[in-house]
Design a protein around this motif. Structure first.
Motif, short mmCIF file in Angstrom:
data_model
loop_
_atom_site.label_atom_id
_atom_site.label_comp_id
_atom_site.label_asym_id
_atom_site.label_seq_id
_atom_site.Cartn_x
_atom_site.Cartn_y
_atom_site.Cartn_z
N ARG A 213 0.83 -1.20 0.00
CA ARG A 213 0.00 0.00 0.00
C ARG A 213 0.87 1.26 0.00
O ARG A 213 0.50 2.27 -0.59
CB ARG A 213 -0.91 -0.01 1.24
N TRP B 198 -9.32 0.35 -2.95
CA TRP B 198 -9.47 0.33 -1.49
C TRP B 198 -10.55 1.29 -1.02
O TRP B 198 -10.95 1.24 0.16
CB TRP B 198 -8.13 0.67 -0.85
N ASP B 199 -11.05 2.15 -1.90
CA ASP B 199 -12.16 3.02 -1.55
C ASP B 199 -13.51 2.40 -1.88
O ASP B 199 -14.55 2.96 -1.54
CB ASP B 199 -12.04 4.36 -2.29
N ASP C 56 -16.58 -3.46 0.33
CA ASP C 56 -15.96 -4.78 0.38
C ASP C 56 -16.57 -5.73 -0.64
O ASP C 56 -15.85 -6.54 -1.26
CB ASP C 56 -16.08 -5.38 1.79
N ARG D 222 -15.09 -4.75 -4.12
CA ARG D 222 -13.65 -4.57 -4.30
C ARG D 222 -13.04 -5.76 -5.03
O ARG D 222 -13.15 -6.90 -4.59
CB ARG D 222 -12.96 -4.38 -2.96
N GLY E 123 -5.11 -2.05 -8.05
CA GLY E 123 -4.75 -3.16 -7.18
C GLY E 123 -3.80 -4.15 -7.81
O GLY E 123 -3.79 -5.32 -7.43
#
Length: 451
Positions: free
Chosen positions: A172, A271-272, A275, A278, A322
Motif C-alpha cells: 500500500r 481500497w475506496d 468490500d 472490491r 490493485g
C-alpha cells in the motif's frame, strides 16, 4: 568465600559461552543490563568527546559568576527515554538548541566504539528529537524474526534490519519494487519469504518465471496464473492490462461524485470501494526480467517491446487498480533496451543483494543514495542473503531474510491453496497441477508377461 568465588567463576564462564554460541541469549541475560549501565555511566563524557555538547547559555554563565560558582560544563542532549529491546537499546534524545540530527548521525560510528555496541543508527523522530538504535550483537549473522510482527493487509515482514527492527514489504505504501542479486546471493530465499508471507492473504499471485518455471512452479498451488516462457508472459501481461482497464471502469461506475457524498467516500482506487465490490488485489512476480528484454530476431524484438510496454503500463497505472509489481533479476541495466529506465523510474522500492557489477547497483540506488551503491558493491560473496534495501526517500538499510527452504515455501503455499482466487481474465494461464501418482508403467512386454 570459596563457594562465592566458584559461583562467580561459573557465572562468568556461562556468560562467555553464551556470548560465543548464543549471542541473543547472552544479550537477554547479561548484555542488556551491562550495556544500559555502561551507556548511563559514560553518557556525558562520550557526548563531550564526540562533539555532541553545547556550551552553557549566557544566563547560566552570568548566574555562576554572580554566585561565585564554577563555570557550568557543556550540556549533552537530554535522555528522554532508554528502552531495552531483544536485540539492543533504543535511546531517545532531546537535542539542545543549535544541535542537528545530522550531528548525531555523523557521530554514529564513534558512539558505537565508545559504548562498546555492535552497531548504532539514528533517525529524526520529530523536530528536536532523535532516536538512536544500538544493537548489542550481529543480528544478521543468524536471523530470527520476532514472534510478534505488525502484520496488516498487503504488508509482509520479509527480513530483519541491522538495527534489529523488522523490514516490511508494504504494497500500500510502496506499490512496485525492484530486487536485484547475482547467482547465489540469496535473492531466491528473499523471494520465497515474500511468497510465503503473501500466501495467507486474500490476494492473487501471478508469476512469470522464464527459467522454465524452476523457481515459481513448485509454489503453483497458490498462484492464479503462471508463465514459464516469454511468449506466454506477453499474453499474460496483456491479460493483466485488460483486467486493469476493467477495474478502472468499475471504479468509475462506483465513484459516487455528487454534492451529497463526503469527500472521504469518493472512490479513487480499489481500497475506496465497498468490500463486496472490491476486486481482488494482484501481486505480479517477475523472476528474471532480463529474459523478457532479450531478443535475437525481429519477431522476438516485437515481442520484447510488447512485454516492456505492458510492464511500464502496469507500473504507471496499476496501483489504483490493485496490481502490484515485484521485478527481480540478476542484471538490470540500460543496455537491456528502450523502456527499461522508464520501468525503473516507476519501481519505488529497491533491494539489491550482492551484484557483480557497479552498473546494476547504480540502476538500483544511483537515484537514491551514493552510500547505498557503495554498500551494495561491498557485500562479500560469503554473506549470502545480505541485501541493501532503500526507497525513493533516500533512506536505506542493510537487511537479511531468514533462511526459508523451497520445501518450507511449498508447504506454506499448499496449506493456503484454498486462498487462491479464480480470475476470469487469467483463467487460461492457471497452472495445471499434477494429480496423484499413477501406478508404475512396465518398461517392456517381458516385464508385463512376467508380472
Amino acid at each position: 568465600m570459596t563457594g562465592f568465588t566458584v559461583a562467580v567463576v561459573l557465572v562468568v564462564a556461562a556468560a562467555g559461552v553464551l556470548r560465543w554460541r548464543r549471542p541473543a541469549w547472552y544479550w537477554l541475560t547479561f548484555g542488556v543490563a551491562l550495556a544500559s549501565l555502561r551507556v548511563l555511566v559514560r553518557y556525558a563524557s562520550v557526548m563531550d568527546a564526540c562533539g555532541l555538547t553545547v556550551p552553557p547559555s549566557r544566563w547560566r554563565l552570568a548566574l555562576s559568576r554572580a554566585t561565585n560558582r564554577p563555570v557550568p560544563a557543556p550540556r549533552p542532549p537530554r535522555i528522554l527515554r532508554l528502552r531495552p529491546t531483544r536485540t539492543g537499546l533504543v535511546l531517545r534524545l532531546g537535542l539542545r538548541p543549535g544541535q542537528d540530527a545530522f550531528d548525531v548521525a555523523a557521530a554514529s560510528d564513534r558512539l558505537r566504539h565508545s559504548f562498546s555496541m555492535y552497531g548504532v543508527t539514528s533517525r529524526e523522530v520529530r523536530s528536536g528529537v532523535v532516536e538512536v538504535r544500538m544493537t548489542g550483537y550481529d543480528v544478521l549473522k543468524r536471523v530470527h524474526m520476532p514472534a510478534k510482527v505488525d502484520s496488516r493487509p498487503m504488508r509482509v515482514p520479509v527480513a530483519l534490519r541491522e538495527d534489529g527492527s523488522v523490514h516490511y514489504r508494504d504494497y500500500r505504501a510502496i506499490p512496485h519494487a525492484l530486487t536485484l542479486g547475482a547467482t547465489e546471493s540469496g535473492k531466491s530465499v528473499y523471494q520465497r519469504n515474500l511468497v510465503a508471507g503473501l500466501a495467507p492473504m486474500d490476494l492473487a499471485l501471478v508469476g512469470i518465471d522464464c527459467k522454465q518455471g524452476v523457481e515459481l512452479f513448485p509454489l503453483a498451488r497458490r498462484f492464479s496464473a503462471l508463465a514459464d516462457n516469454p511468449d506466454t508472459a506477453a499474453e499474460l501481461l496483456d491479460a493483466l492490462v485488460a483486467r486493469m482497464e476493467g477495474v478502472y471502469q468499475l471504479i468509475r461506475a462506483e465513484q459516487r461524485i455528487t454534492a451529497a457524498v463526503p469527500d472521504a467516500e469518493i472512490a479513487a482506487d480499489i481500497w475506496d470501494l465497498p468490500d463486496h465490490l472490491r476486486p481482488v488485489p494482484v501481486v505480479v512476480l517477475v523472476d528474471e526480467v532480463a529474459e523478457l528484454a532479450l531478443f535475437a530476431s525481429k519477431e522476438e524484438e516485437k515481442r520484447r517491446d510488447r512485454i516492456i510496454t505492458a510492464l511500464v503500463r502496469l507500473a504507471q497505472l496499476g496501483r489504483a487498480a490493485g496490481i502490484y509489481l515485484e521485478i527481480c533479476g540478476q542484471r538490470f541495466g540500460s543496455e537491456l533496451g528502450k523502456g527499461i529506465t522508464m520501468l525503473r523510474a516507476q519501481l519505488t522500492g529497491r533491494t539489491a543483494h550482492r551484484v557483480n557489477d557497479e552498473t546494476s547497483a547504480n540502476m538500483a540506488f544511483g537515484d537514491i543514495s551514493p552510500d547505498a551503491v557503495l554498500a551494495a558493491i561491498q557485500i562479500p560473496a560469503e554473506m549470502r542473503g545480505i541485501a541493501i534495501a532503500g526507497d525513493s526517500t533516500g533512506g536505506w538499510h542493510r537487511i537479511r531474510a531468514p533462511h526459508t527452504s523451497l520445501r518450507q515455501a511449498v508447504n506454506t503455499c499448499n496449506r493456503y491453496a484454498d486462498h487462491t482466487p479464480d480470475l476470469p481474465e487469467l483463467a487460461p494461464f492457471r497452472p495445471v497441477l499434477s494429480g496423484p501418482a499413477s501406478a508404475p508403467v512396465p518398461l517392456s512386454k517381458t516385464a508385463t508377461a512376467t508380472a
